[in-house]
Scaffold this active site. Structure first.
Site, PDB file in Angstrom:
ATOM      1  N   GLY A 183     -26.918 -61.208  16.990  1.00  0.00           N
ATOM      2  CA  GLY A 183     -26.064 -60.042  17.070  1.00  0.00           C
ATOM      3  C   GLY A 183     -24.746 -60.273  16.347  1.00  0.00           C
ATOM      4  CE1 TYR A 238     -26.324 -56.011  27.646  1.00  0.00           C
ATOM      5  CE2 TYR A 238     -25.514 -53.763  27.768  1.00  0.00           C
ATOM      6  CZ  TYR A 238     -25.492 -55.011  27.186  1.00  0.00           C
ATOM      7  OH  TYR A 238     -24.639 -55.265  26.150  1.00  0.00           O
TER       8      TYR A 238
END
Length: 250
Positions: free
Chosen positions: A16, A155
């Protein structure tokens, strides 16, 4: 913003936004212990670091869901590098499906990687920070914490936990010269976006919500992290910095 000579423990450092920010830290003169578990991304990270700066990169390939193994790996690395000046808790997993389809075990698996591994990292680094009377801890949160996304409840809950930990750690560790903050990235183009079935539509959704009408890039996050990791940020603690192009405003 001086971070030269600091040793940074950075989880999720090869994926990422991690790769580019790791390279940025090294270019600023920091040493980075890069924790990741993806061999291909680790190889890409090694390739991205200039040959004359490779000694500033230490790669720790491990499974963060194995908390005991992670602790043992960190303790061994700690002896090798002499201490961690900065901890960045960035690693995360992000399954996506309707809330009612998640099992408790799946919720716990996300918590284990996204939150509990960060707790282990801080527990290992903290004694040295206290002795040196200096430290920086940065938890990576998410714009999703502020609402607007479905199917990501484990999450989002984990990101809320990291913000809560940043605040309580800031209060508890401040007397030792340690600051603790959270950085909340907006919707940056990363592998996480691959869960969206309509990439172009998602980009329109992002830009519609941002005040700044461009997509974020790794340099935006790198600058924020370098500042919070520096001496200059020594009077900022317990805060959440939203790096999101003006999506969330307080």
């Amino acid at each position: 913003m001086s971070i030269a000579g600091h040793t940074i423990l950075y989880t999720g450092a090869a994926g990422g936004l991690g790769l580019d920010t790791t390279v940025g830290f090294i270019e600023r003169g920091a040493n980075v212990v890069a924790v990741d578990n993806n061999p291909d991304k680790i190889a890409a990270l090694r390739d991205a670091v200039p040959a004359d700066q490779q000694e500033r990169l230490i790669v720790l390939e491990c499974d963060l869901s194995d908390l005991d193994g992670f602790r043992a790996d960190l303790e061994g690395t700690l002896k090798r590098v002499g201490g961690f000046d900065v901890v960045i808790n960035n690693a995360a997993i992000y399954p996506s499906k309707p809330f009612e389809e998640y099992t408790i075990a799946e919720h716990q698996a996300v918590q284990r990687v996204n939150v509990d591994a960060g707790i282990v990292a801080v527990q290992v680094a903290l004694p040295g920070m206290r002795r040196r009377r200096w430290g920086r801890i940065i938890n990576i949160a998410s714009v999703t914490f502020y609402g607007g996304w479905e199917k990501l409840s484990p999450y989002v809950a984990s990101k809320g936990a990291l913000i809560g930990l940043a605040r309580t750690w800031a209060r508890e560790f401040g007397k030792y010269g340690i600051t603790v903050n959270a950085v909340s990235p907006g919707a940056f183009p990363t592998d996480a976006e691959k869960i969206h079935p309509d990439p172009e539509g998602y980009t329109r959704f992002v830009l519609d919500h941002q005040a700044v009408k461009r997509r974020g890039h790794a340099g935006d996050i790198a600058a924020a992290l370098a500042f919070l990791a520096s001496d200059e940020a020594g009077f900022i603690t317990g805060q959440t910095l939203n790096v999101d192009g003006g999506w969330v405003m307080h």
